[in-house]
Design an enzyme around this catalytic site. Structure first.
Site, short mmCIF file in Angstrom:
data_model
loop_
_atom_site.label_atom_id
_atom_site.label_comp_id
_atom_site.label_asym_id
_atom_site.label_seq_id
_atom_site.Cartn_x
_atom_site.Cartn_y
_atom_site.Cartn_z
N HIS A 103 0.74 -0.98 -0.38
CA HIS A 103 0.21 0.01 -0.28
C HIS A 103 1.04 1.15 -0.07
CE1 HIS A 103 -3.86 -2.04 0.37
NE2 HIS A 103 -2.88 -2.32 1.66
N THR A 154 13.24 -9.69 4.26
CA THR A 154 13.06 -8.37 4.08
C THR A 154 14.70 -7.37 3.58
OG1 THR A 154 14.33 -8.26 6.05
CG2 THR A 154 12.40 -8.35 6.36
N ARG A 169 20.20 -13.77 9.52
CA ARG A 169 21.06 -14.20 9.39
C ARG A 169 21.76 -15.03 8.41
NH1 ARG A 169 23.98 -17.51 13.80
NH2 ARG A 169 21.25 -17.68 14.59
N LYS A 172 25.35 -20.13 6.99
CA LYS A 172 26.35 -20.46 6.27
C LYS A 172 26.19 -20.33 4.68
CE LYS A 172 25.60 -25.27 6.57
NZ LYS A 172 25.73 -26.52 7.18
#
Length: 462
Positions: A103, A154, A169, A172
């Protein structure tokens, strides 16, 4: 006796309950399977071996590209209005959520207005996505990445990375040597990891035997595509990549750079191994202002310019409501407009604006132009743009006039180096709306102002 009867009835009802439950579950599975078949049929660019494992929602099927051997788990929700690419051999688990738009919260209302901000999402090939993963607009997930369950993605994910929360995170990386070895040998896992035989090619893997049909739309490109598809050695898709609709207009409006357009086109064409014939082509009016970029990406590709007589095109496009005031959210002028708009919303929302892309016209002049005159402008502007680009590139090209298409089919096959097979020309996309037959004096003047000179040139009228 009554007690025995009740006990017997209880046993029967108990068994019937499970039988009824099985019947309901079977009916639900059949309903979901039918729904998924219909959904898959609406996705125009896709490979083979695609599996929807349960209830899947894809909001805009025309705007998603699926590679081969793509599996998507139950309860997946993909909001694809901004454009989504999911590459070959990507497996996605349950409860997956992906958005390619958001939006507009810095607009004309709180907490947000009725506009959307579009940001395409690209999931490259050989990606494994776990359960309950969410992906926000604008993200690219690199080749061979693994997304751990519950991750909210994100930001872009690097190639071969294995990521998880918090926040995304990098745990590996995959073994580069092993990955490259399996990729080179085309060892891909299908159902439950069993080997999947991938025989198709991506467009990027085709060195030659590639062609693109460009034009204004309403100029016979769909008919050419359907006719060529009758040839056993040719696949020709008509407007298969919905993401081009917005991409082409954004480029015409100078909202994105040439480099960004080029990278997004490459992403579109390297994601799906869905070519199984010797020759492959696409017909799409939205490629028309991107010819130079396509020529850089595909230096051996051939181009077919499909053109139609100006008045016939204008009456057809105007009758569909192209370039109507309503498409640009301008004040509605009923006397200058057709009663209904027949184009799909995605085309209406991405109609090019002459006041933005043509230096000959400023925005105020554009607003005052009638919808009919805007269609006259478009025929001249879009075809001239095609002509200019074809003159600057080194790729082979020909022009085909819709009016003589029936007699030019063999010329097209010769141009494409295809075997001479008698193909019966197809008629498609026939107007299902009233078309005005005669021009008013004012409309004739608009036509002559924009189109007469180029009509004389392209149709050899003296």
């Amino acid at each position: 006796m009554k007690q025995k009867t009740r006990t017997l009835l209880s046993k029967i009802l108990f068994k019937l309950r499970f039988i009824l439950l099985e019947v309901i579950q079977h009916a639900e599975k059949e309903q979901i399977a039918t729904k998924n078949e219909i959904l898959l049929s609406k996705i125009l660019t896709k490979g083979k071996g695609i599996r929807f494992n349960g209830s899947i929602t894809i909001t805009h099927p025309r705007l998603i590209t699926l590679g081969s051997n793509v599996h998507i788990g139950n309860n997946a929700y993909i909001h694809s209005d901004g454009g989504v690419i999911i590459g070959d051999n990507t497996h996605i688990s349950r409860n997956f959520v992906l958005y390619s738009s958001n939006h507009q919260y810095e607009g004309e209302a709180l907490p947000y207005d009725n506009k959307r901000v579009y940001k395409p999402v690209h999931i490259e090939k050989n990606v494994w996505i776990g359960m309950n993963v969410c992906i926000i607009p604008g993200v690219t997930i690199g080749e061979g990445a693994i997304i751990g369950l519950g991750t909210v993605v994100t930001r872009d994910v690097p190639r071969l990375s294995i990521i998880g929360n918090p926040p995304e995170r990098i745990l590996k990386s995959r073994n580069e040597t092993l990955y490259s070895n399996l990729e080179n040998k085309k060892k891909y896992g299908g159902i439950n990891g069993d080997l999947y035989n991938q025989s198709g090619r991506t467009v990027m893997e085709m060195e030659d035997n590639l062609f693109f049909i460009v034009g204004t739309g309403r100029s016979g490109s769909e008919a050419i595509a359907k006719t060529l598809n009758e040839h056993p050695d040719i696949t020709c898709a008509h407007e298969p990549k919905g993401e081009l609709i917005k991409l082409s207009t954004d480029y015409a409006h100078k909202l994105i750079s040439k480099d960004e357009v080029k990278s997004r086109i490459i992403a579109l064409y390297k994601s799906s191994s869905n070519i199984y014939t010797k020759i492959y082509g696409e017909s799409d009016q939205k490629i028309s202002n991107l010819v130079e970029i396509y020529a850089e990406i595909f230096p051996k590709a051939k181009f077919i310019w499909s053109i139609r007589e100006s008045k016939k095109f204008i009456m057809s496009a105007y009758g569909r409501g192209w370039f109507d005031d309503r498409e640009f959210e301008y004040p509605f002028r009923e006397k200058l407009s057709v009663p209904s708009l027949f184009a799909l919303p995605i085309y209406r929302e991405n109609r090019i604006n002459g006041g933005i892309c043509d230096p000959r016209i400023d925005i105020e002049i554009w607003k005052k132009m009638s919808p009919f005159e805007r269609n006259c402008w478009y025929w001249e502007y879009w075809n001239s743009l095609i002509e200019q680009q074809l003159e600057t590139i080194s790729n082979e090209s020909i022009s085909i006039k819709l009016e003589s298409f029936n007699t030019n089919v063999l010329d097209i096959l010769t141009f494409l180096d295809a075997n001479d097979i008698r193909l019966k020309p197809k008629t498609t996309n026939i107007a299902a709306y009233p078309i005005q037959q005669n021009l008013t004096l004012e409309e004739e003047a608009h036509h002559n102002k924009w189109c007469l000179k180029k009509m004389n040139k392209w149709y050899g009228i003296k």
